[in-house]
Every structure is written in C-alpha cells, then in structure tokens.
Write a protein that holds these residues in place. Structure first.
Motif, PDB file in Angstrom:
ATOM      1  N   ASP A  28     -15.945 -21.345  75.908  1.00 26.74           N
ATOM      2  CA  ASP A  28     -17.268 -21.211  76.526  1.00 26.74           C
ATOM      3  C   ASP A  28     -17.344 -20.014  77.474  1.00 26.74           C
ATOM      4  OD1 ASP A  28     -17.894 -23.514  75.168  1.00 26.74           O
ATOM      5  OD2 ASP A  28     -17.615 -24.829  76.889  1.00 26.74           O
ATOM      6  N   THR A  29     -16.251 -19.766  78.191  1.00 28.20           N
ATOM      7  CA  THR A  29     -16.254 -18.664  79.166  1.00 28.20           C
ATOM      8  C   THR A  29     -15.294 -17.545  78.790  1.00 28.20           C
ATOM      9  OG1 THR A  29     -14.621 -19.900  80.446  1.00 28.20           O
ATOM     10  CG2 THR A  29     -16.922 -20.101  81.127  1.00 28.20           C
ATOM     11  N   MET A  30     -14.343 -17.833  77.886  1.00 31.34           N
ATOM     12  CA  MET A  30     -13.328 -16.839  77.547  1.00 31.34           C
ATOM     13  C   MET A  30     -13.348 -16.441  76.081  1.00 31.34           C
ATOM     14  SD  MET A  30     -10.079 -18.292  79.642  1.00 31.34           S
ATOM     15  CE  MET A  30     -10.324 -19.374  81.022  1.00 31.34           C
ATOM     16  N   GLY A  31     -14.326 -16.951  75.335  1.00 31.10           N
ATOM     17  CA  GLY A  31     -14.432 -16.577  73.928  1.00 31.10           C
ATOM     18  C   GLY A  31     -14.863 -15.127  73.786  1.00 31.10           C
ATOM     19  N   CYS A  32     -14.611 -14.554  72.622  1.00 30.78           N
ATOM     20  CA  CYS A  32     -14.871 -13.121  72.418  1.00 30.78           C
ATOM     21  C   CYS A  32     -16.338 -12.735  72.591  1.00 30.78           C
ATOM     22  CB  CYS A  32     -14.379 -12.713  71.034  1.00 30.78           C
ATOM     23  SG  CYS A  32     -12.595 -12.886  70.901  1.00 30.78           S
ATOM     24  N   ALA A  33     -17.233 -13.695  72.388  1.00 29.69           N
ATOM     25  CA  ALA A  33     -18.666 -13.387  72.522  1.00 29.69           C
ATOM     26  C   ALA A  33     -19.076 -13.202  73.981  1.00 29.69           C
ATOM     27  CB  ALA A  33     -19.496 -14.496  71.884  1.00 29.69           C
ATOM     28  N   SER A  34     -18.205 -13.617  74.917  1.00 31.54           N
ATOM     29  CA  SER A  34     -18.601 -13.543  76.329  1.00 31.54           C
ATOM     30  C   SER A  34     -17.740 -12.577  77.148  1.00 31.54           C
ATOM     31  CB  SER A  34     -18.548 -14.943  76.957  1.00 31.54           C
ATOM     32  OG  SER A  34     -17.266 -15.508  76.823  1.00 31.54           O
ATOM     33  N   LEU A  35     -16.954 -11.733  76.482  1.00 34.20           N
ATOM     34  CA  LEU A  35     -16.023 -10.877  77.221  1.00 34.20           C
ATOM     35  C   LEU A  35     -16.521  -9.451  77.453  1.00 34.20           C
ATOM     36  CD1 LEU A  35     -12.560 -12.018  75.793  1.00 34.20           C
ATOM     37  CD2 LEU A  35     -13.802 -12.839  77.796  1.00 34.20           C
ATOM     38  N   HIS A  36     -17.659  -9.089  76.862  1.00 31.89           N
ATOM     39  CA  HIS A  36     -18.190  -7.744  77.116  1.00 31.89           C
ATOM     40  C   HIS A  36     -18.680  -7.651  78.563  1.00 31.89           C
ATOM     41  CE1 HIS A  36     -21.595 -10.268  75.898  1.00 31.89           C
ATOM     42  NE2 HIS A  36     -22.311  -9.533  76.730  1.00 31.89           N
ATOM     43  N   ASP A  37     -18.633  -6.455  79.108  1.00 26.21           N
ATOM     44  CA  ASP A  37     -19.138  -6.222  80.463  1.00 26.21           C
ATOM     45  C   ASP A  37     -20.652  -6.009  80.377  1.00 26.21           C
ATOM     46  OD1 ASP A  37     -19.913  -5.306  82.914  1.00 26.21           O
ATOM     47  OD2 ASP A  37     -18.512  -3.627  83.002  1.00 26.21           O
ATOM     48  N   PRO A  38     -21.450  -6.942  80.914  1.00 30.45           N
ATOM     49  CA  PRO A  38     -22.909  -6.838  80.773  1.00 30.45           C
ATOM     50  C   PRO A  38     -23.505  -5.618  81.479  1.00 30.45           C
ATOM     51  CG  PRO A  38     -22.319  -8.621  82.272  1.00 30.45           C
ATOM     52  CD  PRO A  38     -21.041  -8.134  81.669  1.00 30.45           C
ATOM     53  N   ASN A  39     -22.726  -5.009  82.384  1.00 31.16           N
ATOM     54  CA  ASN A  39     -23.217  -3.823  83.100  1.00 31.16           C
ATOM     55  C   ASN A  39     -22.907  -2.520  82.367  1.00 31.16           C
ATOM     56  OD1 ASN A  39     -24.176  -5.356  85.360  1.00 31.16           O
ATOM     57  ND2 ASN A  39     -22.050  -5.611  85.991  1.00 31.16           N
ATOM     58  N   ALA A  40     -22.101  -2.607  81.312  1.00 29.45           N
ATOM     59  CA  ALA A  40     -21.741  -1.404  80.551  1.00 29.45           C
ATOM     60  C   ALA A  40     -22.870  -1.045  79.582  1.00 29.45           C
ATOM     61  CB  ALA A  40     -20.448  -1.655  79.778  1.00 29.45           C
ATOM     62  N   PRO A  41     -22.931   0.220  79.136  1.00 26.37           N
ATOM     63  CA  PRO A  41     -23.904   0.584  78.091  1.00 26.37           C
ATOM     64  C   PRO A  41     -23.698  -0.289  76.848  1.00 26.37           C
ATOM     65  CG  PRO A  41     -22.860   2.543  79.010  1.00 26.37           C
ATOM     66  CD  PRO A  41     -22.121   1.364  79.574  1.00 26.37           C
ATOM     67  N   GLU A  42     -24.774  -0.527  76.100  1.00 26.20           N
ATOM     68  CA  GLU A  42     -24.683  -1.435  74.943  1.00 26.20           C
ATOM     69  C   GLU A  42     -23.644  -0.989  73.924  1.00 26.20           C
ATOM     70  OE1 GLU A  42     -28.416  -2.441  73.188  1.00 26.20           O
ATOM     71  OE2 GLU A  42     -29.167  -3.391  75.019  1.00 26.20           O
ATOM     72  N   ILE A  43     -23.510   0.311  73.729  1.00 23.31           N
ATOM     73  CA  ILE A  43     -22.529   0.818  72.762  1.00 23.31           C
ATOM     74  C   ILE A  43     -21.109   0.404  73.182  1.00 23.31           C
ATOM     75  CG2 ILE A  43     -22.309   3.093  73.888  1.00 23.31           C
ATOM     76  CD1 ILE A  43     -22.078   4.325  71.084  1.00 23.31           C
ATOM     77  N   ASP A  44     -20.856   0.406  74.497  1.00 19.42           N
ATOM     78  CA  ASP A  44     -19.539  -0.009  74.995  1.00 19.42           C
ATOM     79  C   ASP A  44     -19.387  -1.529  74.947  1.00 19.42           C
ATOM     80  OD1 ASP A  44     -18.899   2.640  75.475  1.00 19.42           O
ATOM     81  OD2 ASP A  44     -19.589   2.580  77.559  1.00 19.42           O
ATOM     82  N   GLN A  45     -20.479  -2.248  75.194  1.00 27.21           N
ATOM     83  CA  GLN A  45     -20.421  -3.714  75.093  1.00 27.21           C
ATOM     84  C   GLN A  45     -20.008  -4.141  73.682  1.00 27.21           C
ATOM     85  OE1 GLN A  45     -23.666  -6.048  76.737  1.00 27.21           O
ATOM     86  NE2 GLN A  45     -24.260  -4.389  78.118  1.00 27.21           N
ATOM     87  N   ARG A  46     -20.551  -3.453  72.679  1.00 28.59           N
ATOM     88  CA  ARG A  46     -20.187  -3.789  71.292  1.00 28.59           C
ATOM     89  C   ARG A  46     -18.705  -3.508  71.043  1.00 28.59           C
ATOM     90  NH1 ARG A  46     -25.626  -1.949  70.438  1.00 28.59           N
ATOM     91  NH2 ARG A  46     -25.040   0.225  70.046  1.00 28.59           N
ATOM     92  N   PHE A  47     -18.207  -2.416  71.620  1.00 29.61           N
ATOM     93  CA  PHE A  47     -16.782  -2.088  71.483  1.00 29.61           C
ATOM     94  C   PHE A  47     -15.929  -3.151  72.181  1.00 29.61           C
ATOM     95  CE2 PHE A  47     -13.023   0.640  72.784  1.00 29.61           C
ATOM     96  CZ  PHE A  47     -12.472   0.712  71.512  1.00 29.61           C
ATOM     97  N   HIS A  48     -16.382  -3.637  73.337  1.00 30.96           N
ATOM     98  CA  HIS A  48     -15.658  -4.705  74.041  1.00 30.96           C
ATOM     99  C   HIS A  48     -15.521  -5.934  73.141  1.00 30.96           C
ATOM    100  CE1 HIS A  48     -17.100  -3.121  78.261  1.00 30.96           C
ATOM    101  NE2 HIS A  48     -16.406  -2.229  77.572  1.00 30.96           N
ATOM    102  N   THR A  49     -16.607  -6.279  72.454  1.00 26.88           N
ATOM    103  CA  THR A  49     -16.588  -7.455  71.577  1.00 26.88           C
ATOM    104  C   THR A  49     -15.594  -7.260  70.437  1.00 26.88           C
ATOM    105  OG1 THR A  49     -18.884  -7.979  72.113  1.00 26.88           O
ATOM    106  CG2 THR A  49     -18.007  -8.933  70.089  1.00 26.88           C
TER     107      THR A  49
END
Length: 231
Positions: A28-49
């Motif tokens: 719920d809190t540590m799954g891959c869908a929730s690990l992107h940094d919400p403050n990062a640009p969207e392109i980087d958020q996708r890379f985080h995922t």
C-alpha cells in the motif's frame, strides 16, 4: 467471457477487498506504483516507476522502497535518466546492494537508461512492446508499468502472489507460470478489475494468505469459499 468464471468469485473478491481496506499491507505504501517522487517532473516520475519495478524483482517491498528513496536522494539531481548515466556502475551497484540480484540489475538499469536517452528522448516507452524490449523487463513489469506510469491498463500484472493465490482458489487451472495465469485470468475477470487485482492479491498475500504459514483462521474466505482453507 463470464461463462468461464469460477463459482462465487465475486463474493470472494468483495470479501478480500473489505479485508484489504481494513488491514494495511507493505504494498500500500511501498509498492512500485507509489514510489515515484510526486514533486519531480512527470517524465522523471515515470522513470522512477520503471526503476522501482526493475529493482522489485525477487525483492520484498520493504527493501525496494528504501532503495528507491536512496537513489532519489543520493544521486545529483535526483533519480533521472541523466543521473543514472552519470553514475559509475560500481557506485550504482553499491546504492542498490540490498535488493536481490543487484549486480545484474545495475547492468539492466544502466543499459535501459542508455536506450531511453537514445530512442525515447529520455522518457519510458508507452507501449507493452517497447517496455518488454528493455533489458530485464518482462510481461509482469510491463503491465504494471503501463498502469502505474501511463494510466493505461492493457493487461493484468501477475506476480508470485497473484499466481499462487489464483491457483489456490482455483481461479486458474494449474498454471505453471505467472504469464499462463495472466492469460487465463484475463479470459474471465472483468476488465475494470484488471488494474486493481494486483494490489488486491499482493497485499492479501503479504498479510493473510502468506506464502508460508497462511493465516486461514483470519481469512474471510475460510467459511467454505476457499477450497484450500486449513489444508
């Protein structure tokens, strides 16, 4: 094709959903869908995922999550394609050393970052085919990535928990691999549940229907709905 659907599946699904909403699980809190940094640009958020999914293979969420956070906070400029490419392999390997098969994953992540820079303008592919061409990315990761990074659910992300529990319940017929489970499950499970079922069964597998030492006494399906209860 609901004619193929197992008996009582809707009742089972709803009971497990109620259970999941009341008992927190690592996913719920540590799954891959929730690990992107919400403050990062969207392109980087996708890379985080994508990186989170690559790191998560054969690794518990409780190890994957802090490893991703470590990359996000330690790499200059955060976790980006450019920062990964600027990191020497040995340093990257040290940063992810707690995950399983970290040496191989170091190679995969560096090779992937190079492909993303050269072929996708630094973004991740927005198709299953494109994702599965990346080193170390199989069907499970690609399906989960499409849902989490792009908001497009093309299929079910089947990991070891989903594979194991669907076989326990008889929702699939003795499948040997997660990919076989995905194909059988998609034949009858309504499409609107495809995105949710991974979260549902991974969390249930982490809290109640454990790989070893299943807590049948705490399970809402042990009243006769689960054919494997107390066995």
């Amino acid at each position: 094709d609901t004619s193929r659907s197992p008996p009582n599946w809707e009742e089972m699904y709803d009971l497990v959903l109620q259970n999941r909403r009341s008992i927190p699980a690592p996913v719920d809190t540590m799954g891959c869908a929730s690990l992107h940094d919400p403050n990062a640009p969207e392109i980087d958020q996708r890379f985080h995922t994508l990186v989170s999914l690559m790191l998560s293979s054969q690794t518990k969420d409780t190890i994957t999550a802090p490893t991703v956070r470590n990359l996000q906070t330690t790499l200059p400029g955060g976790l980006t394609v450019a920062s990964i490419l600027a990191t020497p392999p040995q340093i990257l390997n040290n940063l992810i050393s707690k995950v399983g098969f970290h040496k191989r994953k170091t190679e995969y992540i560096l090779a992937t970052a190079k492909i993303l820079r050269e072929e996708y303008n630094g973004d991740i592919p927005d198709t299953l085919e494109g994702l599965m061409k990346l080193p170390g990315v199989g069907p499970k990761m690609a399906h989960l990535c499409m849902t989490a990074a792009w908001g497009k659910t093309m299929g079910i992300g089947v990991d070891v928990h989903v594979h194991r529990i669907c076989n326990l319940w008889g929702w699939v017929k003795n499948t040997k691999t997660p990919e076989d489970t995905r194909i059988q499950l998609e034949k009858w499970l309504p499409r609107e549940k495809w995105a949710e079922i991974n979260w549902l069964l991974v969390g249930f597998g982490q809290t109640v229907c454990l790989p070893r030492g299943r807590k049948c006494g705490e399970c809402p399906l042990s009243n006769g709905l689960c054919r494997a209860a107390f066995k």
